[in-house]
Design an enzyme around this catalytic site. Structure first.
Site, PDB file in Angstrom:
ATOM      1  CB  SER A   1      -0.919   0.022   1.234  1.00  0.00           C
ATOM      2  OG  SER A   1      -0.141   0.191   2.423  1.00  0.00           O
ATOM      3  CE  LYS A   2      -1.554   5.578  -4.275  1.00  0.00           C
ATOM      4  NZ  LYS A   2      -2.384   6.683  -4.761  1.00  0.00           N
ATOM      5  NE  ARG A   3      -1.749   2.023   5.781  1.00  0.00           N
ATOM      6  CZ  ARG A   3      -2.760   1.395   5.174  1.00  0.00           C
ATOM      7  NH1 ARG A   3      -3.651   2.099   4.498  1.00  0.00           N
ATOM      8  NH2 ARG A   3      -2.877   0.090   5.244  1.00  0.00           N
ATOM      9  CD  GLN A   4       4.134  -1.278   5.111  1.00  0.00           C
ATOM     10  OE1 GLN A   4       5.210  -1.804   4.933  1.00  0.00           O
ATOM     11  NE2 GLN A   4       3.146  -1.872   5.752  1.00  0.00           N
TER      12      GLN A   4
END
Length: 729
Positions: free
Chosen positions: A486-489
């Site tokens: 995901s974009k969070r990582q």
């Protein structure tokens, strides 16, 4: 709309559509366009030339040129009007003159038309036009230019291949267009056919009268092309039932996720392996989540990655009438029903189910309405949706997944899904099934997250009495901690990686091996090898961990394998961005020193770092010492480990004097031979000379060899750097 004629891509467009796209692009208001012609002769050439076929698939706009081509499109039920390359060129040149754009024209070196003659002809037709014409070999790059309109005239297929191969040389181009006979009209060497002959589709006859030497070309266009189209159509109709047809169906809600790239790639590999069809569909029925420009960006990314589609794009929001025509039979046959529940009622229903520890789902209360009750509410204009009437007289829904085997879902966990929303738009589930059937899709290859939706789709196929396609659900992509990517990582958009300098072919190689490997014996594959080895049954159903360090390794391997000419083009772009060089004529110049830079010198710069580069944007920082002498390094670095400062100063002083008087060759080999001979003559050790020489040239402890560096610097610069370093000791 992109379609095909005799297996060759063609755009079925009206004249107004062509002109709108050209005007928008040249004004800088839309995405840049690669514009190529399709006419009967091009179609015949592309059927025998895979390079030309690939170029046509890459084009953003294919002009429906040639009467025979337009007739073929119309015979296939497409709405098309002829628009010639000459007309497109005139429109673009007129707009370029009005907008004061820079125009670059590449003419075949040794051709009949000379650059000066053509430049003058264009300026006479379009006063104020800023145009540069250059004679170019079809296999050579012009070097980067800041032109906003780029025109190539070599003849097919050279001009099409040249424009696609050297796209990076035109970073500011709004339109790149290949044109052929249009140049003869613009220079006045040939007159267009009278309007009546053009309208009757007899322009070929006029050309034959003026140029009898074109007889064979006209025979191909007028006789061989129609015969080829008819035979191809007959053959295709016989093969239709056995042809593999797949699709990539993204929603335009943002940038392309790297997982979506893998889905698109696997669809392409499967289609190419089975000599089938890869279609593109844009699923834009969720209007609240649409991102302006995302549809165009998705197509641009696919093209950048070399994933050309054979059909489409099919836009769901343009097919509302189709979905409406399909929902009525379902309602009439009790396979679907209107639901009038309000948002408040649905919220209360879910709250009660959650309190009872039940999975929230629609309880089917509107199914109990009689036809009279439902009709009364419909007549009263009560807001409503249309839901699937899931059959409750069976235990489960089953389908066989090509990757996972049989999957069964209890019927009690499948709710009456909404098919048509209250705004009249279809939901994903309904449009997806209708489109797959209408597009004759044989295999649905998509992400694992859609497994839970597949039972609804299977029930819809059954409700219509259609045969479902084969389903294949690809494994999740995971972070190193096995959480969903995901974009969070970190960055997960394909565009992010392209912007960072990862090569499209390296990304394709990397993504292809996320959950599958053709042989398990190697890590670098050509696209052709991926196609030849692709097998859905060998895709691992378990989640695939995305190791971006491996992507770095793969990209580095691809950089090492690239031809020097392409590496030089890429290097020029990065060095220009960094302000280290600036375009000047057909070459470049270093703004700081005024030194002229050639393509050959750039190739040498890349060779210097080729074995160490991971991404091309790293190059400017790695070779900055070639553009400015080092000034901020510690003088102690000049001293070799087995020497001292006094000895190092002596060596550098004598070496500087030797270089000042040296008059031999200036290649790495020449310099190495000469310097090592001097070292022997002086009785020095290699290390106590070559170490301080390398540091004096670069200011770095780790760098390429001193002979390779010296060969890229001018002699006076080498001498000056050595003397400066000596003075610091």
């Amino acid at each position: 709309m992109r379609t095909s004629v005799a297996g060759v891509p063609a755009d079925a467009l009206r004249r107004s559509e062509v002109e709108q796209r050209l005007r928008t692009a040249v004004a800088g208001q839309g995405k840049p366009l690669l514009v190529l012609n399709t006419n009967p002769e091009i179609v015949l050439q592309a059927r025998a030339d895979q390079g030309l076929l690939a170029a046509l698939n890459t084009a953003d706009l294919l002009l429906p040129d040639g009467t025979g081509l337009v007739w073929s499109l119309r015979a296939a039920g497409q709405s098309a009007e002829r628009y010639t390359g000459a007309e497109a060129l005139e429109l673009l040149l007129a707009e370029a003159a009005r907008l004061k754009l820079r125009v670059f024209v590449a003419l075949r070196r040794g051709g009949l038309t000379q650059p000066i003659e053509f430049s003058d002809a264009l300026r006479r037709r379009h006063p104020g036009l800023h145009v540069d014409c250059l004679s170019v070999s079809p296999d050579a790059s012009p070097g980067p230019t800041d032109a906003e309109l780029v025109i190539a005239n070599f003849g097919a297929p050279e001009q099409e291949l040249w424009l696609t191969r050297h796209a990076a040389a035109f970073p500011k181009a709004r339109v790149r267009i290949a044109v052929g006979g249009a140049f003869e009209y613009l220079t006045g060497r040939l007159s267009r056919a009278p309007r009546l002959l053009q309208q009757l589709g007899l322009e070929w006859l006029w050309r034959l009268l003026l140029q009898p030497s074109r007889l064979w070309r006209i025979v191909r266009a007028v006789i061989i092309f129609p015969f080829t189209v008819v035979v191809s159509s007959m053959f295709s109709s016989k093969k239709t039932s056995n042809t593999v047809r797949v699709r990539f169906a993204p929603s335009p809600t943002g940038y392309m996720h790297i997982g979506s790239l893998r889905t698109a790639l696997y669809n392409v590999l499967y289609a190419r392996h089975h000599k089938g069809v890869f279609a593109l569909r844009i699923e834009d029925t969720d209007r609240a989540r649409l991102v302006p420009g995302a549809t165009e960006k998705l197509q641009e990314t696919l093209r950048a990655m070399g994933l050309a589609w054979d059909e489409g794009p099919v836009i769901q929001s343009e097919r509302l009438d189709l979905y409406t025509s399909y929902i009525r039979p379902l309602i009439d046959n009790k396979k679907a029903y209107p639901c009038f529940c309000t948002a408040e009622e649905l919220d209360a229903m879910r709250t009660a189910q959650t309190a009872r520890k039940q999975a929230p789902m629609y309880d089917g209360r509107c199914r109990s309405l009689t036809e009279t009750e439902a009709r009364a509410r419909l007549d009263a204009g009560t807001p409503h949706v249309i839901r699937l009437a899931v059959p409750r007289d069976r235990a489960d829904v089953a389908f066989t997944d090509a990757i996972r085997g049989e999957i069964r879902t209890p019927i009690g966990s499948v709710d009456d899904a909404v098919l048509i929303k209250s705004d009249g738009f279809p939901t994903y589930h309904f449009a997806n099934v209708v489109d797959d059937h209408d597009m004759r899709i044989t295999h649905v290859i998509r992400a694992e997250e859609w497994i839970s939706s597949t039972p609804k789709h299977v029930l819809l196929y059954e409700a219509f009495g259609w045969t479902p396609p084969t389903f294949a659900h690809l494994p999740l992509l995971l972070n190193s901690d096995r959480s969903k990517l995901s974009k969070r990582q970190g960055d997960v958009a394909v565009e992010d990686y392209l912007a960072k300098g990862y090569l499209p072919e390296a990304l394709i190689n990397f993504v292809a091996l996320l959950g599958w490997n053709p042989s398990g014996k190697q890590e670098i594959y050509t696209f052709e090898e991926l196609v030849a080895g692709f097998d859905l049954s060998k895709v691992n159903p378990s989640g695939a961990i995305v190791n971006f360090e491996k992507l770095d390794w793969v990209n580095a391997q691809y950089l090492k394998r690239l031809p020097d000419a392409r590496l030089a083009e890429m290097a020029a772009l990065e060095l220009e961005k960094a302000g280290m060089i600036a375009k000047q004529g057909s070459g470049w110049v270093m703004p700081a020193s005024g030194r002229v830079v050639t393509a050959a010198w750039l190739a040498g710069v890349v060779t210097l770092e080729k074995e160490r580069l991971v991404r091309m944007p790293e190059l400017p920082e790695r070779v900055k010492f070639l553009f400015a002498a080092p000034t901020d390094f510690d003088a102690k670095l000049l001293v070799w480990k087995k020497s001292d400062a006094t000895r190092a100063k002596q060596v550098l002083t004598e070496l500087g004097e030797w270089f000042a008087g040296y008059g031999g060759g200036w290649t790495p080999v020449d310099l190495e031979t000469a310097v090592k001979a001097w070292i022997v003559a002086k009785g020095y050790q290699n290390g106590e000379v070559l170490w301080p020489l390398r540091v004096a040239l670069t200011g770095q402890a780790a760098s390429p060899g001193p002979f390779e560096i010296s060969a890229l610097l001018e002699k006076d610069d080498v001498v000056r750097r050595i003397k400066t370093a000596s003075a610091r000791l």
